[in-house]
Design a protein around this motif. Structure first.
Motif, PDB file in Angstrom:
ATOM      1  N   GLY A 185       0.804  -1.222   0.000  1.00 33.40           N
ATOM      2  CA  GLY A 185       0.000   0.000   0.000  1.00 33.40           C
ATOM      3  C   GLY A 185       0.832   1.266   0.000  1.00 33.40           C
ATOM      4  O   GLY A 185       0.723   2.121  -0.879  1.00 33.40           O
ATOM      5  N   MET A 186       1.735   1.362   0.960  1.00 35.22           N
ATOM      6  CA  MET A 186       2.435   2.630   1.192  1.00 35.22           C
ATOM      7  C   MET A 186       3.192   3.136  -0.027  1.00 35.22           C
ATOM      8  O   MET A 186       3.308   4.343  -0.239  1.00 35.22           O
ATOM      9  CB  MET A 186       3.375   2.473   2.377  1.00 35.22           C
ATOM     10  N   THR A 187       3.707   2.227  -0.823  1.00 36.15           N
ATOM     11  CA  THR A 187       4.571   2.639  -1.931  1.00 36.15           C
ATOM     12  C   THR A 187       3.825   2.776  -3.253  1.00 36.15           C
ATOM     13  O   THR A 187       4.438   2.980  -4.281  1.00 36.15           O
ATOM     14  CB  THR A 187       5.718   1.641  -2.107  1.00 36.15           C
ATOM     15  N   GLY A 188       2.496   2.629  -3.223  1.00 32.49           N
ATOM     16  CA  GLY A 188       1.745   2.888  -4.452  1.00 32.49           C
ATOM     17  C   GLY A 188       1.015   1.701  -5.053  1.00 32.49           C
ATOM     18  O   GLY A 188       0.621   1.753  -6.212  1.00 32.49           O
ATOM     19  N   GLY A 189       0.817   0.654  -4.320  1.00 26.22           N
ATOM     20  CA  GLY A 189      -0.047  -0.432  -4.794  1.00 26.22           C
ATOM     21  C   GLY A 189       0.613  -1.466  -5.676  1.00 26.22           C
ATOM     22  O   GLY A 189      -0.036  -2.038  -6.567  1.00 26.22           O
ATOM     23  N   GLN A 190       1.877  -1.735  -5.458  1.00 23.55           N
ATOM     24  CA  GLN A 190       2.558  -2.766  -6.264  1.00 23.55           C
ATOM     25  C   GLN A 190       2.144  -4.162  -5.785  1.00 23.55           C
ATOM     26  O   GLN A 190       1.735  -4.351  -4.643  1.00 23.55           O
ATOM     27  CB  GLN A 190       4.075  -2.628  -6.155  1.00 23.55           C
ATOM     28  N   ASN A 191       2.343  -5.154  -6.669  1.00 24.88           N
ATOM     29  CA  ASN A 191       1.960  -6.511  -6.289  1.00 24.88           C
ATOM     30  C   ASN A 191       2.944  -7.098  -5.288  1.00 24.88           C
ATOM     31  O   ASN A 191       4.103  -6.694  -5.210  1.00 24.88           O
ATOM     32  CB  ASN A 191       1.843  -7.420  -7.526  1.00 24.88           C
ATOM     33  N   SER A 192       2.432  -8.040  -4.524  1.00 22.14           N
ATOM     34  CA  SER A 192       3.251  -8.725  -3.528  1.00 22.14           C
ATOM     35  C   SER A 192       3.149 -10.229  -3.775  1.00 22.14           C
ATOM     36  O   SER A 192       2.440 -10.671  -4.696  1.00 22.14           O
ATOM     37  CB  SER A 192       2.743  -8.405  -2.117  1.00 22.14           C
ATOM     38  N   ALA A 193       3.840 -10.986  -2.927  1.00 19.31           N
ATOM     39  CA  ALA A 193       3.758 -12.442  -3.045  1.00 19.31           C
ATOM     40  C   ALA A 193       2.389 -12.954  -2.630  1.00 19.31           C
ATOM     41  O   ALA A 193       2.091 -14.135  -2.782  1.00 19.31           O
ATOM     42  CB  ALA A 193       4.837 -13.082  -2.194  1.00 19.31           C
ATOM     43  N   PHE A 194       1.560 -12.054  -2.108  1.00 17.12           N
ATOM     44  CA  PHE A 194       0.246 -12.457  -1.613  1.00 17.12           C
ATOM     45  C   PHE A 194      -0.878 -11.993  -2.528  1.00 17.12           C
ATOM     46  O   PHE A 194      -2.050 -12.156  -2.203  1.00 17.12           O
ATOM     47  CB  PHE A 194       0.024 -11.880  -0.205  1.00 17.12           C
ATOM     48  N   THR A 195      -0.524 -11.376  -3.652  1.00 21.41           N
ATOM     49  CA  THR A 195      -1.547 -10.879  -4.565  1.00 21.41           C
ATOM     50  C   THR A 195      -2.271 -12.053  -5.224  1.00 21.41           C
ATOM     51  O   THR A 195      -1.629 -12.929  -5.795  1.00 21.41           O
ATOM     52  CB  THR A 195      -0.899 -10.003  -5.657  1.00 21.41           C
ATOM     53  N   PRO A 196      -3.615 -12.093  -5.150  1.00 24.33           N
ATOM     54  CA  PRO A 196      -4.351 -13.202  -5.770  1.00 24.33           C
ATOM     55  C   PRO A 196      -4.223 -13.176  -7.294  1.00 24.33           C
ATOM     56  O   PRO A 196      -3.879 -12.133  -7.881  1.00 24.33           O
ATOM     57  CB  PRO A 196      -5.807 -12.939  -5.347  1.00 24.33           C
ATOM     58  N   LEU A 197      -4.487 -14.310  -7.918  1.00 24.38           N
ATOM     59  CA  LEU A 197      -4.471 -14.381  -9.380  1.00 24.38           C
ATOM     60  C   LEU A 197      -5.486 -13.402  -9.951  1.00 24.38           C
ATOM     61  O   LEU A 197      -6.563 -13.204  -9.401  1.00 24.38           O
ATOM     62  CB  LEU A 197      -4.821 -15.799  -9.834  1.00 24.38           C
ATOM     63  N   ASP A 198      -5.097 -12.794 -11.061  1.00 23.72           N
ATOM     64  CA  ASP A 198      -5.963 -11.861 -11.794  1.00 23.72           C
ATOM     65  C   ASP A 198      -6.153 -10.519 -11.114  1.00 23.72           C
ATOM     66  O   ASP A 198      -6.801  -9.638 -11.677  1.00 23.72           O
ATOM     67  CB  ASP A 198      -7.359 -12.462 -12.071  1.00 23.72           C
ATOM     68  N   PHE A 199      -5.595 -10.364  -9.946  1.00 21.05           N
ATOM     69  CA  PHE A 199      -5.721  -9.089  -9.224  1.00 21.05           C
ATOM     70  C   PHE A 199      -4.995  -7.999  -9.982  1.00 21.05           C
ATOM     71  O   PHE A 199      -3.876  -8.200 -10.472  1.00 21.05           O
ATOM     72  CB  PHE A 199      -5.073  -9.248  -7.839  1.00 21.05           C
ATOM     73  N   VAL A 200      -5.606  -6.813 -10.058  1.00 19.58           N
ATOM     74  CA  VAL A 200      -4.956  -5.666 -10.690  1.00 19.58           C
ATOM     75  C   VAL A 200      -4.216  -4.861  -9.630  1.00 19.58           C
ATOM     76  O   VAL A 200      -4.796  -4.479  -8.613  1.00 19.58           O
ATOM     77  CB  VAL A 200      -5.996  -4.780 -11.413  1.00 19.58           C
ATOM     78  N   THR A 201      -2.938  -4.639  -9.862  1.00 22.24           N
ATOM     79  CA  THR A 201      -2.141  -3.772  -8.991  1.00 22.24           C
ATOM     80  C   THR A 201      -1.364  -2.839  -9.913  1.00 22.24           C
ATOM     81  O   THR A 201      -1.440  -2.985 -11.143  1.00 22.24           O
ATOM     82  CB  THR A 201      -1.149  -4.569  -8.118  1.00 22.24           C
ATOM     83  N   SER A 202      -0.611  -1.922  -9.363  1.00 16.30           N
ATOM     84  CA  SER A 202       0.101  -0.979 -10.228  1.00 16.30           C
ATOM     85  C   SER A 202       1.120  -1.697 -11.097  1.00 16.30           C
ATOM     86  O   SER A 202       1.455  -1.232 -12.188  1.00 16.30           O
ATOM     87  CB  SER A 202       0.769   0.127  -9.395  1.00 16.30           C
ATOM     88  N   THR A 203       1.616  -2.829 -10.634  1.00 18.79           N
ATOM     89  CA  THR A 203       2.622  -3.564 -11.397  1.00 18.79           C
ATOM     90  C   THR A 203       2.082  -4.841 -12.023  1.00 18.79           C
ATOM     91  O   THR A 203       2.829  -5.597 -12.641  1.00 18.79           O
ATOM     92  CB  THR A 203       3.821  -3.908 -10.485  1.00 18.79           C
ATOM     93  N   THR A 204       0.759  -5.054 -11.896  1.00 15.78           N
ATOM     94  CA  THR A 204       0.126  -6.171 -12.623  1.00 15.78           C
ATOM     95  C   THR A 204      -1.155  -5.632 -13.230  1.00 15.78           C
ATOM     96  O   THR A 204      -2.262  -6.075 -12.913  1.00 15.78           O
ATOM     97  CB  THR A 204      -0.185  -7.361 -11.696  1.00 15.78           C
TER      98      THR A 204
END
Lengths: 378, 446
Positions: free
Chosen positions: B128-147
Motif C-alpha cells: 500500500g504505502m509505496t503505491g499499490g505494487q503486487n506482492s507475493a500475496f496478490t491473488p491471481l488476476d488481481f490488478v495492482t500498479s505492477t500487474t
C-alpha cells in the motif's frame, strides 16, 4: 623468555570470545562462516554454561537482529562473521546506529570480493565497515594484530559500545583469528565492565531519545522495563516519533556523530615504537603490524631512523597520534593487505599525499621483505 | 481504570475505509480484554502502512524496525527476556504482506524455535504505502500498479507454510470478522509462537482497481483456496523450556594452561616447522603437542593450520614457529624443518611451492614411502607410518626430530603428550619409542 607463569595456546578467535565473556556479554547469536566460526563455536560452548544465551541463527541477518533485540532488552550482545556475512548485516547495523543500540560485531576478514577465499586472509573490509551507513556516521572500529589484542580490543569494544550506545566492530582477519599463540593470561589488559547510563527518574518522565547533552547518549531503559520505550529506525524526535525535517530530529541525527567525535581522543588506541629524529614512519594495523614490526627492527639494525605506529582504533581516526608520529618524517609507509591502500586513503589528507607511500598486497600476508623494498628504494 | 493501550485522542493515519483501522481497534480490544501489563508488551512494527501503528499506542513499548525483520528483532527481545530476564515480555509483531515475504525465514525460524511471539500479518494483497505494487500475496488476476493486466503468479499460502514450520497457533481471519478481537486475544495469550493472517481491504488501491468490498473479502479467500478460522491451536515446548533444561547440565571449559618449567635446550634463532599429512590423521594434533611442549620449555610459539575448505578430506598442514623471543611475523618464509608423512601432504607442499622455499640447511623428515622431486636440502626418510601407524606418524616425526635437535627436553614432549592424550598417552609413548629403536637398528636413511 616467559617466566614460569601460566601459558595457554590460544587463537585470536578464541580470545575474541573470551574477551567478550569477560566483558559481560550475555547474548550471542551467530552463523558459521570461515574464518570466524571458532568465535561462534566458543560462545556456543561457553556462554550457556555461564548462564547466558547463545543460539544458532538461520542466517546473518537474523543473527544480528537477534542480538539487537537482546540489546534493546538491556543485555550485552555480540555476533561474529566475515566479509560476506557483514554485507548481509549492514542494514541491521544501520538500525543499531539510528536506535543507539549497543552491539559488538566481530568481523574476521577474508579475501574478497564475494565468496573470495574463505581460508585466505585479507584487510579488504576496512572502508566497508566504516562507510556503510547512509550518511557515513562514524562507528568505532578496533583492529587487533594478535591473540592478546583480540581479547583486549573485544573488551574495549564492549566498553565503548555500552558507554556510547553504538555498534562497535572488532576487525581482525583469518591470520589473526586462526593463528594460535602462547598467551599469558596475567599479562592481558582487562577493561572495566561498563553499564549503559540508566534512566533513573520516574518512569513518566522518560523519553527514549532525550538528550540534554548531544555529546552523550540518551539514558537507557530496557524494552520490558517500567519506562515506556519507543525505539525506531526512522529519523525521530526525543520522544521517538517520526517527524520529518523538524529541527529536533536533525539535531538528534547530528548527535549520532557528535557523541562519537566528542570521545574520539578517549577512544584512540595506538601502540608505537618511536625513534628520535626519525625521518621515516612505518604505520600499520591488524595482521600487517607483525611484518611491519619485524621490518622496523631490520631497518634499525641497518642504522635507519625509523618510527613505528600501530593503529588499534581505526575509526574514529586517531588524527593527533598520526600527526605526532609523522612529524618530521619525509615518508610515511602505510602497510595493509588490500589492493588499493584503503586506510592510506583515509590518512592521505592527514599525512599529505607527497609523504604517503602505500605498501599493499593481496593473497598473502605482506612480508617484512616487501616493506623493506620500498623503504630501501627511498 | 488503567490507561487504554491505544491513544484515544489520536486520529488514525489510514485512508478512509482502510481495514488497518478495524484491525488496530480489534487489537486494542483484545489487549483490554487480556489486561497484560503494558510494560510486558512490545509492539514491534514492520515497514509499510502497518508500520504507522506504533505511534497509536499509548502505553506498551513500541519498536519500529526494518522491512521484514520485525519478527527477528521480536525474537531477540523474547529470547533475552525469557532466558535472562523474567520471561514476561510478549512481543506482538505487526507486519504486512510485504514484510511477511521478505521475512518469511524469520517467521519460519521463530515458529520452529517456538519463541513466545505473536505475529499479526496484515495481508491487503499488495504494497500500500509505496503505491499499490503486487506482492507475493496478490491473488491471481488481481490488478495492482505492477500487474495492470491482472496478476499471473499465484499467491503464497502463508498459513500452510507456518503449519509446516510447526507453529503451534495459526489462524486466518478476515478484517471484517465479528470475532476478530477474540481470535487476536487467543493468539496473544497463546504460550509460544502464534500467527494470525488477516485478509484486509486497501481502499487506496486494491478496492479501486478490483471490485473488492468488505462483503467480497470472503470470495477472495475462497478463490485463493484459503481456509479461514483457527487452523491449529496446540501446545509444544517453547525454546526457553528446552534451553533451560539443556544448559542446566553444562559446565564451563577448563583452561588448558601449562607452566613453563622445563629448561630451554638450544635455540639461537626462531625456527619454522611445517608438518604435512592427510586430513584426519592427527597432523594438527602433532603440531599442537609440539607447540605445548615448546611452551612448557619457555618458548614463544605460534601455530597455524591449513586444510582444504572440505574439512575432512585431502591434505592437512600445520606451521609452527618456535622462538626464545616474541614472534612477530607469523609466516614461515623458509622452513627449517618439514615433516611430511603422506602423499596428500607432499602434494600440497609441492602445490604451495613450499619445497621451493627450502634453504640448504632445511631438514625434510619424510615417511619412507614418499618419492620426492629434486630439492637442494637434505631429505631423511624413515618408516614413520609403518612403525607408528597412520595416526601417529606426524607425532613420531616430531619426537624423532626433537630427540636429535635437542631444542628442548624430550621430557617436555612427554608431559605434553600426557596432557593431550590422557589415558591413551602410555600407548602413544610406546609407539613413538619404537620408532627410535627401529631407526637406530636400520641406520639413518638416504
Amino acid at each position: 623468555m616467559p617466566d614460569a607463569s601460566q601459558l595457554e595456546l590460544l587463537s585470536g578467535n578464541r580470545m575474541t570470545a573470551l574477551g567478550a565473556l569477560d566483558a559481560g556479554c550475555r547474548f550471542f547469536s551467530g552463523y558459521p562462516i570461515t574464518p570466524s566460526s571458532e568465535i561462534y563455536q566458543t560462545m556456543m560452548e561457553e556462554l550457556p554454561a555461564q548462564g547466558g544465551v547463545a543460539l544458532a541463527a538461520p542466517d546473518e541477518i537474523t543473527a544480528l537482529a537477534y542480538c539487537v533485540g537482546a540489546s534493546l532488552a538491556g543485555y550485552k550482545a555480540m555476533t561474529a562473521t566475515s566479509g560476506p556475512g557483514w554485507g548481509l548485516m549492514v542494514e541491521t547495523v544501520q538500525y543499531a546506529v539510528m536506535t543507539e543500540t549497543p552491539a559488538v560485531i566481530a568481523v574476521v576478514q577474508r579475501l574478497g570480493p564475494s565468496t573470495g577465499g574463505a581460508t585466505q586472509g585479507a584487510q579488504g573490509d576496512v572502508l566497508c565497515t566504516q562507510y556503510f551507513t547512509s550518511g557515513s556516521y562514524t562507528v568505532p572500529v578496533l583492529a587487533p594484530s594478535n591473540s592478546h589484542e583480540c581479547y583486549e580490543l573485544t573488551q574495549a569494544a564492549f566498553y565503548w559500545s555500552e558507554r556510547l550506545r553504538t555498534p562497535v566492530i572488532v576487525l581482525s582477519d583469518k591470520e589473526v583469528g586462526m593463528t594460535s599463540e602462547s598467551v599469558n593470561s596475567d599479562s592481558l589488559r582487562r577493561w572495566p565492565v561498563v553499564e549503559r547510563k540508566p534512566f533513573s527518574k520516574s518512569a513518566k518522565f522518560f523519553r527514549t531519545y532525550a538528550c540534554d547533552c548531544l555529546e552523550e547518549p540518551p539514558a537507557f531503559s530496557a524494552v520490558g522495563g517500567r519506562a515506556r520505550v519507543a525505539a525506531t529506525g526512522s529519523a525521530h524526535d526525543q520522544e521517538g516519533r517520526l517527524r520529518k525535517n523538524s529541527p529536533e530530529v536533525l539535531e538528534l541525527l547530528i548527535h549520532l556523530q557528535t557523541k562519537i567525535d566528542a570521545h574520539a581522543d578517549e577512544i584512540s588506541l595506538i601502540d608505537e615504537e618511536p625513534c628520535e629524529n626519525a625521518d621515516l614512519l612505518i604505520l600499520s594495523y591488524g595482521i600487517s603490524v607483525r611484518a611491519a614490526r619485524a621490518a622496523v627492527r631490520q631497518l634499525r639494525a641497518q642504522g635507519r631512523r625509523v618510527s613505528f605506529l600501530q593503529i588499534k582504533s581505526l575509526f574514529p581516526v586517531p588524527k593527533k597520534e598520526v600527526v605526532r608520529a609523522a612529524a618530521g618524517c619525509k615518508r610515511v609507509y602505510v602497510v595493509e593487505e588490500n589492493l588499493t591502500g584503503q586506510y592510506a586513503s583515509v590518512l592521505e589528507p592527514i599525512v599529505g599525499s607527497e609523504r604517503l607511500v602505500r605498501v599493499n598486497g593481496i593473497g598473502h600476508m605482506i612480508t617484512p621483505g616487501e616493506i623493506l623494498e620500498p623503504v630501501d628504494a627511498t | 481504570m488503567s490507561t487504554p493501550y491505544l491513544k484515544q485522542d489520536s486520529a488514525l493515519p489510514y485512508c478512509k475505509g482502510c481495514s488497518h483501522s478495524i484491525v488496530l481497534r480489534a487489537l486494542g480490544d483484545a489487549l483490554e480484554k487480556l489486561q497484560i501489563p503494558p510494560a510486558e508488551l512490545a509492539i514491534v512494527t514492520d515497514i509499510g502502512c502497518v508500520g504507522l501503528a506504533d505511534a497509536q499506542f499509548a502505553t506498551p513499548h513500541t519498536v519500529h524496525t526494518t522491512h521484514g525483520r520485525s519478527t527477528a528483532f521480536a525474537g531477540g527481545l523474547s529470547l533475552a527476556d525469557s532466558v535472562l530476564g523474567e520471561g514476561k515480555l510478549k512481543p506482538i509483531v505487526l507486519i504486512g504482506d510485504g514484510g511477511a515475504m521478505i521475512g518469511l525465514n524469520h517467521l519460519v525460524n521463530a515458529a520452529l524455535l517456538n519463541l513466545d511471539v505473536t505475529v499479526l500479518v496484515h495481508n491487503n494483497f499488495l504494497f500500500g504505502m509505496t503505491g499499490g505494487q503486487n506482492s507475493a500475496f496478490t491473488p491471481l488476476d488481481f490488478v495492482t500498479s505492477t500487474t495492470q493486466a491482472g496478476n499471473t503468479t499465484p499467491p503464497l499460502e502463508l498459513a500452510l507454510c507456518l503449519l509446516a514450520a510447526r507453529a503451534p497457533f495459526v489462524a486466518r481471519q478476515l478484517a471484517t470478522d465479528g470475532n476478530l478481537a477474540e481470535v487476536l486475544a487467543k493468539a496473544i495469550s497463546h504460550p509460544g509462537f502464534a500467527l494470525v493472517e488477516i485478509l484486509e481491504l486497501c481502499t487506496a488501491y486494491a478496492t479501486r482497481w478490483n471490485s473488492l468490498t468488505g462483503a467480497k473479502l470472503k470470495q477472495v479467500a475462497d478463490r485463493c483456496g484459503f481456509q479461514l478460522g483457527i487452523l491449529r491451536d496446540e501446545r509444544r515446548p517453547r525454546f526457553k523450556d528446552a534451553y533451560r533444561e539443556m544448559t542446566a547440565k553444562l559446565r564451563p571449559t577448563v583452561a588448558r594452561r601449562v607452566r613453563a618449567n622445563f629448561q630451554l635446550g638450544n635455540l639461537p634463532r626462531p625456527i619454522g616447522v611445517i608438518l604435512a599429512g592427510t586430513a584426519g590423521e592427527r597432523v594438527q594434533t602433532a603440531a599442537g603437542v609440539l607447540a605445548e611442549a615448546a611452551m612448557r620449555s619457555g618458548l614463544h610459539v605460534t601455530l597455524k593450520n591449513d586444510n582444504p575448505v572440505t574439512q575432512g578430506s585431502g591434505f592437512s598442514l600445520s606451521e609452527v614457529i618456535l622462538s626464545e623471543t616474541e614472534i612477530l611475523f607469523t609466516g614461515v618464509e623458509q622452513p627449517d624443518v618439514i615433516i611430511v608423512v603422506s602423499g596428500d601432504g607432499l602434494k600440497e607442499l609441492e602445490r604451495n611451492c613450499i619445497l621451493d622455499q627450502t634453504k640448504h640447511d632445511t631438514l625434510i623428515l619424510a615417511d619412507e614411502g614418499l618419492t620426492f622431486p629434486d630439492v637442494s636440502c637434505h631429505i631423511l626418510q624413515l618408516p614413520l607410518r609403518k612403525i607408528a601407524g597412520a595416526n601417529l606418524a606426524a607425532l613420531a616425526g616430531v619426537a624423532w626430530w626433537l630427540e636429535v635437535s635437542q631444542i628442548f627436553p624430550l621430557q617436555a614432549l612427554r608431559v605434553a603428550l600426557e596432557a593431550r592424550f590422557g589415558a591413551e598417552a602410555a600407548s602413544v609413548k610406546t609407539r613413538l619409542s619404537q620408532l627410535s629403536h627401529a631407526e637406530s637398528a636400520a641406520g639413518h636413511g638416504h
